[in-house]
Design a protein around this motif. Sequence first.
Motif, PDB file in Angstrom:
ATOM      1  N   LEU A   1       0.823  -1.203   0.000  1.00 49.71           N
ATOM      2  CA  LEU A   1       0.000   0.000   0.000  1.00 49.71           C
ATOM      3  C   LEU A   1       0.862   1.259   0.000  1.00 49.71           C
ATOM      4  O   LEU A   1       0.487   2.271  -0.610  1.00 49.71           O
ATOM      5  N   GLY A   2       2.017   1.212   0.666  1.00 47.43           N
ATOM      6  CA  GLY A   2       2.939   2.338   0.587  1.00 47.43           C
ATOM      7  C   GLY A   2       3.396   2.580  -0.839  1.00 47.43           C
ATOM      8  O   GLY A   2       3.500   3.723  -1.297  1.00 47.43           O
ATOM      9  N   ALA A   3       3.658   1.476  -1.562  1.00 44.87           N
ATOM     10  CA  ALA A   3       4.044   1.591  -2.971  1.00 44.87           C
ATOM     11  C   ALA A   3       2.923   2.208  -3.792  1.00 44.87           C
ATOM     12  O   ALA A   3       3.159   3.083  -4.637  1.00 44.87           O
ATOM     13  N   LEU A   4       1.682   1.770  -3.553  1.00 45.32           N
ATOM     14  CA  LEU A   4       0.544   2.328  -4.285  1.00 45.32           C
ATOM     15  C   LEU A   4       0.374   3.812  -3.987  1.00 45.32           C
ATOM     16  O   LEU A   4       0.118   4.619  -4.891  1.00 45.32           O
ATOM     17  N   GLY A   5       0.499   4.180  -2.702  1.00 46.48           N
ATOM     18  CA  GLY A   5       0.350   5.582  -2.332  1.00 46.48           C
ATOM     19  C   GLY A   5       1.369   6.461  -3.023  1.00 46.48           C
ATOM     20  O   GLY A   5       1.026   7.507  -3.592  1.00 46.48           O
ATOM     21  N   GLU A   6       2.628   6.047  -3.002  1.00 49.14           N
ATOM     22  CA  GLU A   6       3.684   6.836  -3.643  1.00 49.14           C
ATOM     23  C   GLU A   6       3.538   6.825  -5.160  1.00 49.14           C
ATOM     24  O   GLU A   6       3.862   7.799  -5.833  1.00 49.14           O
ATOM     25  N   LEU A   7       3.021   5.729  -5.719  1.00 49.19           N
ATOM     26  CA  LEU A   7       2.831   5.628  -7.160  1.00 49.19           C
ATOM     27  C   LEU A   7       1.768   6.612  -7.643  1.00 49.19           C
ATOM     28  O   LEU A   7       1.916   7.256  -8.681  1.00 49.19           O
ATOM     29  N   VAL A   8       0.683   6.748  -6.883  1.00 49.62           N
ATOM     30  CA  VAL A   8      -0.443   7.584  -7.299  1.00 49.62           C
ATOM     31  C   VAL A   8      -0.249   9.040  -6.888  1.00 49.62           C
ATOM     32  O   VAL A   8      -0.544   9.956  -7.658  1.00 49.62           O
ATOM     33  N   TRP A   9       0.278   9.279  -5.662  1.00 53.13           N
ATOM     34  CA  TRP A   9       0.321  10.640  -5.129  1.00 53.13           C
ATOM     35  C   TRP A   9       1.732  11.162  -4.846  1.00 53.13           C
ATOM     36  O   TRP A   9       1.889  12.352  -4.601  1.00 53.13           O
ATOM     37  N   GLY A  10       2.739  10.312  -4.824  1.00 52.17           N
ATOM     38  CA  GLY A  10       4.017  10.741  -4.286  1.00 52.17           C
ATOM     39  C   GLY A  10       5.198  10.606  -5.211  1.00 52.17           C
ATOM     40  O   GLY A  10       5.141  10.934  -6.413  1.00 52.17           O
ATOM     41  N   SER A  11       6.301  10.072  -4.671  1.00 56.66           N
ATOM     42  CA  SER A  11       7.576  10.037  -5.382  1.00 56.66           C
ATOM     43  C   SER A  11       7.623   9.028  -6.522  1.00 56.66           C
ATOM     44  O   SER A  11       8.591   9.005  -7.281  1.00 56.66           O
ATOM     45  N   GLY A  12       6.593   8.194  -6.652  1.00 54.94           N
ATOM     46  CA  GLY A  12       6.559   7.213  -7.733  1.00 54.94           C
ATOM     47  C   GLY A  12       5.769   7.660  -8.938  1.00 54.94           C
ATOM     48  O   GLY A  12       5.641   6.900  -9.916  1.00 54.94           O
TER      49      GLY A  12
END
Length: 399
Positions: free
Chosen positions: A193-204
């Motif tokens: 979920l951290g990966a999804l969060g960063e992918l959609v809204w953050g450093s990803g």
Amino acid sequence: METPGSQTSLHRANLERVVRAVRLAGSLTQAEIARSTGLSAATVSNIVRELKEGGTVEVTPTSAGGRRARSVSLSGDAGIVVGVDFGHTHLRVAIGNLAHQVLAEESEPLDVDASSAQGFDRAELLVKRLIEATGIGPDKIVGVGLGVPGPIDVESGTLGSTAILPGWSGINPSQELSGRLGVPVYVDNDANLGALGELVWGSGRGVKDLAYIKVASGVGAGLVIEGQIYRGPGGTAGEIGHITLDESGPVCRCGNRGCLETFAAARYVLPLLQSSHGPDLTMEKVVQLAREGDPGCRRVVADVGRHVGSGVANLCNLLNPSRVVLGGSLAEAGELVLAPIRESVSRYAIPSAARRLSVLPGALGARAEVLGALALVLGEMGDSTLLDSSVPAGTPAFT
């Protein structure tokens, strides 16, 4: 009646393609929708007009490349999604709409390890309180995304390791919370979920292949391949904390010796400093002291970075991601930890993979997992339900 290949079924499919593109992105211009779906500009224009009249999307003026454009997003009235993040020491809940806007968010301390029943009781109360605070009826809930600090067994839906959360043995988190709230619940581990969060809204944002590394009470990784979370057939992909660094090293909670976790996780790292810095030391405090120049804390943070970098180098050699995002409290150390990670990657990874890799701190901090839980629902919800709910005027969006 729709038949395969008919004009009606084709139109329906095009409606769903447009809705899906907007739902996953949050908002898109009509030109971006056309590029994303492969539909013509005229077709997109007609579909957007129809969806707007049905109350499914909202259209607002914007600009793109210096030109006037129209931004399309799902209607704020179309429904809401809920994110619930269980950490080992906290509970965080967020409420968002289908346009990727966070409407309410709250966090509170919680010893999740102690009792699953207590955790779900608190989560149920907090979710209901925040929904009431938004003024939106509970019938508008599309679904709930739930994050837990451990791997989820794909077949049973239960936590895959009782050593991680012993008080949750035999519990199916999705069924438990769904029974309390009466809506679909989608569950995943906190690193994914951290990966999804960063992918959609953050450093990803803007990349399709990344690894999100979370260093907290344990060490885990969320892997994104071609824009999708990779979980593996058993749901345990990304357990980078159990890469062996030293066969003669400390015994890990998994039963092996010298796992990366035994050199990087808070439960193993903090005792190194407690004799000189006191028994109440936390990883957040270690990072703060390191940034203020404390030599012992700076040494420990750098050592952790080098060990994590060894694990990242293995990921580079196997999966060749274009970006690694560091999450958890350790990311707040900035270059004190990122530079040693890059040093290990440069030393141990295949040169061509290391050259293409960027290592960045997470942009969302402690919010990454709960925002990822929102993104999980946005990715799993069905477009047909959303379309059907918008056709009859006054009909509740979700029941």
